[in-house]
Design an enzyme around this catalytic site. Structure first.
Site, PDB file in Angstrom:
ATOM      1  N   GLY A  46     -40.217 -68.090   3.566  1.00  0.00           N
ATOM      2  CA  GLY A  46     -39.394 -69.231   3.162  1.00  0.00           C
ATOM      3  C   GLY A  46     -38.629 -69.752   4.358  1.00  0.00           C
ATOM      4  O   GLY A  46     -38.480 -69.037   5.363  1.00  0.00           O
ATOM      5  N   GLN A  51     -31.987 -73.897   8.868  1.00  0.00           N
ATOM      6  CA  GLN A  51     -32.449 -72.853   9.810  1.00  0.00           C
ATOM      7  C   GLN A  51     -33.158 -73.452  11.022  1.00  0.00           C
ATOM      8  O   GLN A  51     -33.382 -72.753  12.009  1.00  0.00           O
ATOM      9  CB  GLN A  51     -33.383 -71.852   9.105  1.00  0.00           C
ATOM     10  N   CYS A 109     -34.159 -62.119   6.763  1.00  0.00           N
ATOM     11  CA  CYS A 109     -33.914 -63.539   7.004  1.00  0.00           C
ATOM     12  C   CYS A 109     -34.263 -63.857   8.447  1.00  0.00           C
ATOM     13  O   CYS A 109     -33.880 -63.108   9.356  1.00  0.00           O
ATOM     14  CB  CYS A 109     -32.448 -63.862   6.736  1.00  0.00           C
ATOM     15  N   LEU A 110     -34.970 -64.962   8.638  1.00  0.00           N
ATOM     16  CA  LEU A 110     -35.362 -65.339   9.998  1.00  0.00           C
ATOM     17  C   LEU A 110     -34.134 -65.648  10.862  1.00  0.00           C
ATOM     18  O   LEU A 110     -34.231 -65.587  12.090  1.00  0.00           O
ATOM     19  CB  LEU A 110     -36.303 -66.551   9.955  1.00  0.00           C
ATOM     20  N   HIS A 151     -32.487 -67.075  -2.322  1.00  0.00           N
ATOM     21  CA  HIS A 151     -32.132 -66.839  -0.911  1.00  0.00           C
ATOM     22  C   HIS A 151     -32.084 -68.172  -0.152  1.00  0.00           C
ATOM     23  O   HIS A 151     -31.138 -68.441   0.590  1.00  0.00           O
ATOM     24  CB  HIS A 151     -33.164 -65.877  -0.300  1.00  0.00           C
ATOM     25  N   GLU A 152     -33.110 -69.004  -0.361  1.00  0.00           N
ATOM     26  CA  GLU A 152     -33.167 -70.303   0.345  1.00  0.00           C
ATOM     27  C   GLU A 152     -32.064 -71.230  -0.144  1.00  0.00           C
ATOM     28  O   GLU A 152     -31.457 -71.955   0.660  1.00  0.00           O
ATOM     29  CB  GLU A 152     -34.526 -70.978   0.139  1.00  0.00           C
ATOM     30  N   HIS A 155     -28.869 -70.710   1.559  1.00  0.00           N
ATOM     31  CA  HIS A 155     -28.790 -71.353   2.881  1.00  0.00           C
ATOM     32  C   HIS A 155     -28.224 -72.776   2.765  1.00  0.00           C
ATOM     33  O   HIS A 155     -27.489 -73.227   3.646  1.00  0.00           O
ATOM     34  CB  HIS A 155     -30.167 -71.429   3.546  1.00  0.00           C
TER      35      HIS A 155
HETATM   36  O1  GNR Z   1     -39.313 -64.304   5.469  1.00  0.00           O
HETATM   37  C1  GNR Z   1     -38.425 -64.042   4.666  1.00  0.00           C
HETATM   38  N1  GNR Z   1     -38.563 -62.961   3.870  1.00  0.00           N
HETATM   39  C2  GNR Z   1     -37.741 -62.703   2.788  1.00  0.00           C
HETATM   40  C3  GNR Z   1     -37.815 -61.451   2.210  1.00  0.00           C
HETATM   41  C4  GNR Z   1     -37.038 -61.151   1.114  1.00  0.00           C
HETATM   42  C5  GNR Z   1     -36.192 -62.092   0.586  1.00  0.00           C
HETATM   43  C6  GNR Z   1     -36.094 -63.328   1.163  1.00  0.00           C
HETATM   44  C7  GNR Z   1     -36.869 -63.635   2.251  1.00  0.00           C
HETATM   45  S1  GNR Z   1     -36.764 -65.226   2.946  1.00  0.00           S
HETATM   46  C8  GNR Z   1     -37.200 -64.865   4.601  1.00  0.00           C
HETATM   47  C9  GNR Z   1     -37.297 -66.127   5.427  1.00  0.00           C
HETATM   48  C10 GNR Z   1     -35.932 -66.765   5.501  1.00  0.00           C
HETATM   49  O2  GNR Z   1     -35.066 -66.397   6.236  1.00  0.00           O
HETATM   50  N2  GNR Z   1     -35.692 -67.753   4.685  1.00  0.00           N
HETATM   51  O3  GNR Z   1     -34.492 -68.329   4.668  1.00  0.00           O
HETATM   52 NI    NI Z   2     -33.093 -66.787   5.235  1.00  0.00          NI
END
Ligand code: GNR
Ligand code: NI
Length: 186
Positions: A46, A51, A109-110, A151-152, A155
């Site tokens: 995601g 980001q 999270c990236l 999660h997204e 952000h």
């Molecule tokens: O790549 C991602 N893996 C992930 C694993 C578990 C829960 C959420 C994520 S999202 C993350 C990519 C990211 O930072 N998205 O904002």
């Molecule tokens: Ni993230």
């Protein structure tokens, strides 16, 4: 077509509350294309626009399930099966309803590279959003997609998965990240 640099903690951009998109146009579609490219390259499942430094309420998700194997039991297998791609775009997403039941998932999270921690979130949610053609969708979302969408969407509010941890755990994660950056720089 471009792989964009990913904003990482402690960059204050990650605390921005992103602005709603007013009209889906070619410029936005070009950003979405770059976001997919950046996400696949990372790789991640995601990515929210903030980001890559763009404070708009846009996110992309692709859970990229591994393609099913069709081997005899016990047969050696070291070739590439590839993945089934399922690219999804969410513009101006809203959560209309969430389950009382929670689900724990080890998130990463990236923007907090190579760090992982368990986060509790509603098991499913009902969401409404626009796609890249400006068409509205409303759907009940569950499982990993529900975890990832929440999660997204965090952000978009300037919230990271580590903000769901206790201060002690959050500081441990941030210290580990600092240490791994120091080792890489050396
Ligand atoms: O790549 C991602 N893996 C992930 C694993 C578990 C829960 C959420 C994520 S999202 C993350 C990519 C990211 O930072 N998205 O904002
Ligand atoms: Ni993230």
């Amino acid at each position: 077509m471009a792989i964009l640099p990913i904003v990482e903690v402690p960059d204050p951009q990650l605390k921005t509350v992103s602005e709603p998109v007013d009209g889906v146009d070619d410029e936005l579609r070009a950003l979405i294309k770059d976001m997919f490219e950046t996400m696949y390259d990372a790789p991640g499942i995601g990515l929210a626009a903030i980001q890559v430094g763009v404070p708009k309420r846009v996110l992309v998700i692709d859970l990229q399930e591994p393609a099913p194997h069709d081997h005899e039991e016990g047969e050696a297998c070291d070739h590439d099966h590839g993945v089934i791609n399922d690219p999804r775009v969410f513009i101006n997403p809203e959560i209309l309803e969430t389950s009382a039941e929670m689900r724990v998932y080890e998130e990463g999270c990236l923007s907090v590279p190579e760090q992982f921690a368990d986060v509790d979130r509603p098991d499913w949610c009902v969401a409404r959003w626009l796609d890249e053609d400006g068409k509205q969708h409303e759907e009940r979302i569950e499982g990993l997609l529900a975890t990832c969408l929440q999660h997204e969407m965090d952000h978009l509010e300037g919230i990271l998965f580590i903000d769901h941890l206790s201060r002690l755990k959050r500081n441990m994660v941030l210290k580990k990240l600092e240490k791994s950056r120091r080792l890489k720089a050396a």
